[in-house]
Design a protein around this motif. Structure first.
Motif, short mmCIF file in Angstrom:
data_model
loop_
_atom_site.label_atom_id
_atom_site.label_comp_id
_atom_site.label_asym_id
_atom_site.label_seq_id
_atom_site.Cartn_x
_atom_site.Cartn_y
_atom_site.Cartn_z
N HIS A 1 -3.70 9.72 -1.86
CA HIS A 1 -2.74 10.35 -1.03
C HIS A 1 -4.11 10.12 1.14
O HIS A 1 -2.84 9.95 1.38
N GLU A 2 -4.88 9.48 0.28
CA GLU A 2 -5.62 9.30 1.75
C GLU A 2 -5.07 8.01 2.66
O GLU A 2 -5.35 7.28 3.30
N ALA A 3 -4.73 6.91 1.13
CA ALA A 3 -4.11 5.30 1.60
C ALA A 3 -2.96 5.48 2.24
O ALA A 3 -2.44 4.99 3.35
N ILE B 1 0.71 -1.97 0.24
CA ILE B 1 0.30 -0.21 0.18
C ILE B 1 1.09 1.04 -0.18
O ILE B 1 0.36 1.88 -1.18
N ASP C 1 -3.93 7.24 5.41
CA ASP C 1 -4.23 6.16 6.22
C ASP C 1 -3.44 4.92 6.83
O ASP C 1 -3.52 4.17 8.29
N GLU C 2 -3.07 4.02 5.67
CA GLU C 2 -2.38 2.85 6.33
C GLU C 2 -0.68 3.55 7.22
O GLU C 2 -0.30 2.79 7.62
N ASP D 1 -6.08 11.58 -5.02
CA ASP D 1 -6.71 11.44 -4.31
C ASP D 1 -7.00 10.74 -3.36
O ASP D 1 -6.57 10.28 -1.73
N ILE D 2 -6.79 9.33 -4.34
CA ILE D 2 -7.40 8.09 -3.26
C ILE D 2 -6.04 7.60 -2.69
O ILE D 2 -5.65 7.25 -1.51
#
Lengths: 355, 313
Positions: free
Chosen positions: B242-244, B215, B247-248, B239-240
Motif C-alpha cells: 500500500h505504501e509503495a 513497482i 508513494d511510487e 501495508d508495504i
C-alpha cells in the motif's frame, strides 16, 4: 336604549370573566378527589386479555417530585369527562403542552419535533402500537429532568430504559467496554443515546442516522479523537487518523458503504478491548473478523499492529519503505527540476546572443 | 476514367503480342482445338492483367498522394528536410495504450491519496462514486499490465524492439553526455553533446517507466487480489504494498507532469507538443539537431547501399 343593551350584555358577561381565573384550581382539586375515589384504592387494577395486570393505583402523591408536580389528572387526561369512563381513556399526547410558544410553562423547546421523523415516530405513524411514545422513555407520572440521575432518560439509566424493548442489544451493551465503564460510573462512556442520538434516532440504514455506515467513524471519533477524553483512560487517539488514511477510511469518506468502518471490526454493541478473548479484535479472532469481507484471511495476518502510521518509527518496515520513497522522490525531483532550470537558463543565454 | 484511358493502349499492345505468340505456338495443332486453347489462354491472361493493373494503380495512387503531401510539407517548411521514421507503428501503439492507462490511473488514484484535496470529491463524483472510480482504476491497471506484457514480447520477438533495447542500455557515454550537456547549459562549452538514437534523457524516461511499472504492477496486484494475498502473507506485506503503491504513484506522476511534459510539451523547441506520438516521424532538421549520431549512421548506411546498387548494376 342602545346604552342599556350594552350595559346588560356587560353585566351578563362579568361573572364569566371573573370565573376564568378562579375556577380551574377549584375544579382541579375536585377532579383529583373524584379520581382518587376509585384510583386511590391499592387493589384498583385491570386484568388485560393477555393476562397482564395493569395497575391503576394513583394517589395525590403520584406526581410528587416529578416535573409535573403542580399538574392534575385532567391536565393530561383531558379526554375524561365521565365517571366511570364509558370509553377507554386515550394515550397521553404530550404535544398538547410541549410545543414552542406554549403558555403552560412547559420548556420552550422543539427538540421533540425530531421525534416525528425518527424511526420510532415513523413506526407510530405507520400504526405500530409497540413503538414508543414520549412517555415510554420519559416515564408516565414519574417524569424527571434528564439531568437528574434518577430520571429514566438520565445518562446512567437510559440504556436500561431502551433495553425494556431492545433486550438483546441491552445485554450485549451491558457487558461491552462502554456498558461496563458506565456501570462503574465513568460518565464519559457512551450510553445508547451517546451514539444513536436522543430524539433523532434513525435506523442504521438511513443516511440521516449517526450510525449509518459512512458516519460511524465520525461518530466514534467524537470521543476517540479527543485527547482530553481518551487521555484520562490511557487510550490512544491516533486510531482515528490512521483509519482515515487507510484505504478503508478513504473509501468510506467517499461514500463507500462496503468498506470496513470502526464497527465492522470492533463490533457495535459488543465492543470489547482487544485483550478480551471475546473481542472481535482479539488476535485470535482477527482472521475471522477480517474474513467477514476478505474470505480466507490467515492467522498470520493478525501478526503486528493493525492501525499503523507510516510516518512513525513504530510502523517498522513500512516506515523504512515510506522513508525510502520519500528521499527517492525528493532526490529525483530535485535533480530533474534542476536539469529543467539549467536547460531554460542555457536557452535564455543563447537567445540573448551570449555564448 | 483516367485509369481506363491509361490502360487501353497498354492492353492493346500486349494483347497483340500475345495473339502473335499464340498463333505461332498453336500453328501445328488442328484449328478447332487451337481456337479453344487460344480462347482459354486469352481469358486467363486478361484476368491476370486486369488484376495487376488494378493493384498497381491503387499503389500508385497511394504513392502519388504521399508524394504530394510530402511536397506540400516541404514547401511549407523547407528547412525541415526529409522525414525519418523514428517510431514504428507497434511502438506508437504501445505508447498510446500506456499513456491512456496512466491518465486513467492517475485521475482515479490521486483522489485516494489526497482525499482532503478540494478537487478529489469532484473527480470521484465524476465517475459516479468511489465504486465506479475503483473499477476504472482496475481497467487502467489492466491496460498497463497488457502494455507491460506487450512490450516484453516486443523487446524479445521484434527486430526493432531488440535493437532499441540494446540502444537503451545505459552506457558510460551517457554520463559524459549529461556532464557535457550541463556545461553547455551553463555556457562553459559551445559544443552540444552528440546523441545517438536515444539521449540520456530518453534512456532515463525509459528506465523510469520500467521501474514504475514493476513497482506499481507488483504492489497493485497484491492490493487488487487482497483476499488471496491475505491467505499467504502477514498484514505488513500488504501495508508495504500500500505504501509503495501510494508513494511510487506520486513519484511517477510528478516525473510525468514535470519532467516528461517539459521535455515534450513545454520545451520551447516543441511547444505545445509534436505529433510524433501519432505519426512517429522526425524531420531531418530535428534529427540533425537531437540525434546527430543516428543521422550520420543512417546516411552512411544509405551511401553504402547506393554504392552497392551501383556496383550491382
Amino acid at each position: 336604549m342602545k346604552g342599556r343593551v350594552i350595559c346588560a350584555v356587560i353585566a351578563a358577561l362579568l361573572p364569566g370573566i371573573g370565573s376564568l381565573g378562579a375556577v380551574p384550581s377549584a375544579e382541579a382539586r375536585v377532579s383529583l378527589e373524584k379520581c382518587t375515589l376509585c384510583h386511590g384504592k391499592p387493589e384498583f387494577r385491570k386484568i388485560l386479555v393477555d393476562g397482564k395486570i395493569r395497575d391503576l393505583f394513583v394517589t395525590a402523591d403520584t406526581l410528587k417530585g416529578s416535573v409535573h408536580e403542580k399538574k392534575t389528572c385532567v391536565d393530561c387526561h383531558f379526554d375524561i369527562s365521565e365517571i366511570p369512563h364509558r370509553e377507554r381513556p386515550r394515550r397521553i399526547a404530550c404535544t398538547h403542552c410541549h410545543y414552542k410558544g406554549n403558555a403552560e410553562g412547559a420548556p420552550q423547546s422543539d427538540a421533540y419535533l425530531a421525534y416525528f421523523d425518527s424511526v420510532h415516530g415513523k413506526a407510530i405513524a405507520k400504526g405500530n402500537s409497540k413503538a414508543p411514545l414520549c412517555q415510554d422513555c420519559h416515564g408516565n407520572h414519574n417524569i424527571l429532568k434528564a439531568k437528574n440521575p434518577e430520571a429514566a432518560v438520565a445518562r446512567t439509566k437510559v440504556a436500561e430504559t431502551c433495553g425494556r424493548c431492545h433486550i438483546e442489544i441491552y445485554a450485549q451493551y451491558k457487558t461491552s467496554i462502554h456498558g461496563v465503564a458506565l456501570g462503574k460510573g465513568i460518565v464519559e462512556a457512551p450510553s445508547c443515546t451517546g451514539c444513536h442520538g436522543e430524539h433523532k434516532i434513525y435506523g442504521h440504514e438511513d443516511p440521516k442516522s449517526t450510525v449509518y455506515a459512512t458516519h460511524v467513524a465520525d461518530q466514534c471519533s467524537k470521543c476517540h479523537a479527543s485527547v482530553s477524553v481518551m487521555g484520562k483512560f490511557g487510550i490512544e487517539t491516533e486510531q482515528v487518523a490512521t483509519y482515515k488514511e487507510s484505504f478503508h477510511g478513504v473509501a468510506s469518506q467517499f461514500g463507500s458503504r462496503t468498506v470496513a468502518n470502526c464497527a465492522s471490526c470492533h463490533g457495535t454493541h459488543d465492543i470489547r478491548p482487544a485483550e478480551d478473548p471475546l473481542s472481535s479484535v482479539n488476535p485470535k479472532n482477527v482472521p475471522k473478523t477480517c474474513g467477514k469481507c476478505h474470505p480466507g484471511a490467515n492467522p498470520n495476518f493478525a501478526v503486528g499492529k493493525m492501525h499503523i502510521d507510516a510516518k512513525k518509527k513504530e510502523a517498522g518496515i513500512v516506515y523504512y519503505v515510506a522513508s525510502f520513497f520519500k528521499y527517492l522522490t525528493i532526490g529525483t525531483m530535485l535533480a530533474l527540476i534542476a536539469h529543467i532550470f539549467l536547460d531554460m537558463y542555457g536557452r535564455t543565454r543563447r537567445l540573448r546572443g551570449e555564448k | 476514367m483516367r485509369v481506363d484511358e491509361k490502360r487501353e493502349p497498354l492492353q492493346e499492345i500486349i494483347e497483340k503480342e500475345i495473339e502473335a505468340a499464340l498463333a505461332e505456338e498453336t500453328a501445328h495443332l488442328d484449328p478447332e482445338k487451337a481456337a479453344e486453347l487460344r480462347e482459354k489462354i486469352r481469358r486467363r491472361v486478361r484476368e491476370e492483367m486486369e488484376r495487376e493493373i488494378r493493384l498497381r494503380t491503387a499503389a500508385e495512387r497511394r504513392e502519388e498522394e504521399r508524394r504530394r503531401r510530402e511536397e506540400r510539407r516541404r514547401e511549407k517548411r523547407h528547412e525541415e528536410g526529409e522525414m525519418f521514421q523514428r517510431f514504428n507503428r507497434n511502438f506508437r501503439f504501445q505508447h498510446i495504450v500506456m499513456f491512456t492507462s496512466v491518465i486513467l490511473l492517475i485521475i482515479t488514484g490521486m483522489p485516494i491519496k489526497f482525499p482532503n484535496f478540494i478537487l478529489s470529491r469532484f473527480v470521484v463524483a465524476m465517475w459516479g462514486g468511489i465504486g465506479n472510480s475503483t473499477i476504472v482504476h482496475r481497467i487502467g491497471a489492466g491496460m498497463l499490465i497488457y502494455f507491460m506484457v506487450h512490450h516484453l514480447f516486443y523487446t524479445i520477438l521484434s527486430r526493432d524492439g531488440r535493437r532499441d533495447f540494446m540502444l537503451l542500455i545505459p552506457m558510460p557515454k551517457d554520463v559524459r553526455d549529461a556532464a557535457r550537456n550541463i556545461r553547455y547549459f551553463l555556457g562553459r562549452t559551445t559544443e552540444k553533446p552528440r546523441f545517438g538514437r536515444f539521449s540520456y534523457i530518453e534512456k532515463f524516461d525509459y528506465w523510469a517507466v520500467y521501474w514504475g511499472c514493476v513497482i506499481m504492477i507488483g504492489s497493485g496486484a497484491l492490493l487488487w487480489g487482497e483476499s488471496i494475498a491475505l491467505k499467504f502473507f502477514p498484514k505488513f506485506v500488504l501495508d508495504i504494498a500500500h505504501e509503495a503503491h501510494s508513494d511510487e504513484a506520486l513519484l511517477a506522476t510528478l516525473a510525468i507532469v514535470i519532467w516528461h511534459f517539459y521535455n515534450v510539451h513545454f520545451n520551447p523547441d516543441r511547444f505545445p507538443g509534436t505529433l510524433m506520438w501519432w505519426h512517429g516521424q522526425i524531420s531531418e532538421h530535428e534529427m540533425k539537431d537531437h540525434h546527430p549520431l543516428e543521422y550520420e549512421e543512417i546516411m552512411a548506411k544509405r551511401a553504402k547501399q547506393e554504392a552497392a546498387e551501383v556496383i550491382n548494376r
